[in-house]
Design a protein around this motif. Structure first.
Motif, short mmCIF file in Angstrom:
data_model
loop_
_atom_site.label_atom_id
_atom_site.label_comp_id
_atom_site.label_asym_id
_atom_site.label_seq_id
_atom_site.Cartn_x
_atom_site.Cartn_y
_atom_site.Cartn_z
N PHE A 164 0.61 -0.98 -0.04
CA PHE A 164 -0.44 -0.10 -0.21
C PHE A 164 0.74 1.40 -0.51
O PHE A 164 1.65 1.67 1.19
N LEU A 213 -2.73 0.55 -4.18
CA LEU A 213 -3.04 -1.25 -3.41
C LEU A 213 -2.94 -1.93 -4.02
O LEU A 213 -3.05 -1.92 -5.46
N SER A 266 -1.57 -1.53 5.51
CA SER A 266 -2.14 0.30 4.94
C SER A 266 -2.11 0.93 6.30
O SER A 266 -1.71 2.20 6.50
#
Length: 317
Positions: A164, A213, A266
Motif C-alpha cells: 500500500f 493498493l 495500510s
C-alpha cells in the motif's frame, strides 16, 4: 437516464431508440417488475417512473441474459446480482473517465458550450463502436489471466504479499495547487504506479487518487515494486511516497482484497516516514537472506487495531 433529452444525446450513445417502460421490459423478459428492478439497480441504475419510456431492446436482452443465467443453473440469483454490481461499478468508473476525457478533447478543440451536444453526438458515432470493441477485448484478456491464476486456488485461504503506497502530504498539497494541476498529478501518479506494478509482476487492486493498493504472489516481487515506486516518482518531481508491506492470508472478493494482512499494510504506510518502506514481520521473514534487499528492524510500534509489533525498513541491498 430519465431526464429530458431534447438533443438526442442519450440515444446517440445508446445507439438505439428508447421505446419501453420498465413494466414492458419486465413483461418481455417474463419476470415481475420488482425482480427486473432488482437487476437494474444491481447494475448501478436508479429506478425510473412506471410510465417513463427509457428502455431499449438491449435492456430487454440484458435482463433476459441475467435471468437465463439463473434459470439455466449457471449461477444462483445472488451470484448474478454480485456480478451485476461488480460490472456496474467497473463500467461506471470507466464511463465517467471516458466522458471526462471527451470533455477535455472538446475543450481543447475550442468547442463552445452551446455547440457541445451536437459535437458529443458526432463523437458518439465515431467513438462508441471503437470503445465497445476495446472494452470486450480488455475484459476477455483480464478474465483469461484471472481464471488461469485462480483456477486451482483455494479462494478461502489465499496467501499474498500486499503493498500500500501513498503520496506524502497530499491533502496539504491539494490546497496549494489548482484543480487542473491536481488532476495532472493524480493522472501521472496513477499511470506511473500502474506501469511499475504491472511491469514488475504485480497486480493493481485499486487506486484511490493519492494511493495505490497492489498485490503479488511473492514477497520479493512486492518489495521490488515498492522500491521502484519510492525511487521513481521523485525523479519526476512528484511528492515523496511512503509504502507499507505485509504478507499473509487475504480474502479476495469481487476484485478487492480484505483482511488483517491488508489492514497491516495500510497501517504501516501511515506509520512510515516519507520516502521509506515499512514491512511487517512475516514479510521481513520471507525477505530474509535475499541479498537484493536490506532489512533493518525499527522500534516496536503500536499499530491501530493490531497491537504492538516490530516492523522492518526495506531498502536496496
Amino acid at each position: 437516464m430519465g431526464r429530458v433529452d431534447g438533443d438526442g444525446l442519450i440515444e446517440a450513445f445508446l445507439r438505439e431508440p428508447r421505446r419501453y417502460t420498465s413494466h414492458q421490459v419486465a413483461e418481455m423478459a417474463g419476470v415481475p417488475v420488482y425482480r427486473a428492478r432488482r437487476f437494474w439497480r444491481a447494475l448501478g441504475f436508479a429506478n425510473v417512473a412506471d410510465d417513463a419510456v427509457e428502455f431499449t431492446d438491449s435492456d430487454v436482452e440484458a435482463l433476459k441474459t441475467m435471468i437465463g443465467m439463473v434459470s439455466s443453473g449457471l449461477y444462483d440469483e445472488e451470484h448474478v446480482l454480485l456480478m451485476a454490481r461488480s460490472l456496474g461499478r467497473a463500467t461506471a468508473r470507466l464511463a465517467e473517465s471516458q466522458a471526462e476525457l471527451g470533455v477535455e478533447e472538446l475543450d481543447q478543440a475550442g468547442v463552445p458550450l452551446a455547440d457541445r451536444p451536437r459535437a458529443w453526438r458526432r463523437r458518439a458515432e465515431k467513438v462508441v463502436p471503437e470503445l465497445a470493441r476495446l472494452l470486450v477485448y480488455a475484459w476477455q484478456r483480464q478474465l483469461a489471466a484471472a481464471a488461469g491464476r485462480i483456477a486451482e486456488q483455494d479462494m478461502s485461504a489465499v496467501r499474498l504479499s500486499v503493498g500500500f503506497a501513498d503520496l506524502v502530504a497530499f491533502t496539504r498539497l491539494s490546497r496549494q495547487i489548482t484543480g487542473s494541476e491536481l488532476a495532472r498529478l493524480i493522472d501521472r501518479f496513477e499511470g506511473t504506479s500502474a506501469d511499475i506494478v504491472t511491469s514488475g509482476g504485480g497486480r493493481v487492486v485499486k487506486t484511490l487518487g493519492d494511493s495505490v493498493l497492489f498485490v503479488a504472489d511473492k514477497a520479493h516481487v512486492v518489495a521490488e515494486i515498492a522500491l521502484r515506486l519510492v525511487e521513481h516518482p521523485r525523479a519526476k518531481g512528484m511528492p515523496e511516497l511512503r509504502v507499507g508491506l505485509a504478507t499473509g492470508p487475504v480474502i479476495w472478493r469481487m476484485g478487492d482484497v480484505f483482511g488483517t494482512t491488508v489492514n497491516l499494510a495500510s497501517r504501516l504506510t501511515a506509520l512510515a516516514l516519507p520516502g521509506t518502506i515499512l514491512a511487517g514481520p512475516e514479510m521481513a521473514e520471507e525477505l530474509e537472506g535475499d541479498r537484493a534487499f536490506r532489512l533493518r528492524e525499527v522500534n516496536r510500534l503500536s499499530v491501530r487495531g493490531l497491537g504492538e509489533l516490530a516492523p522492518f525498513t526495506v531498502s536496496r541491498g
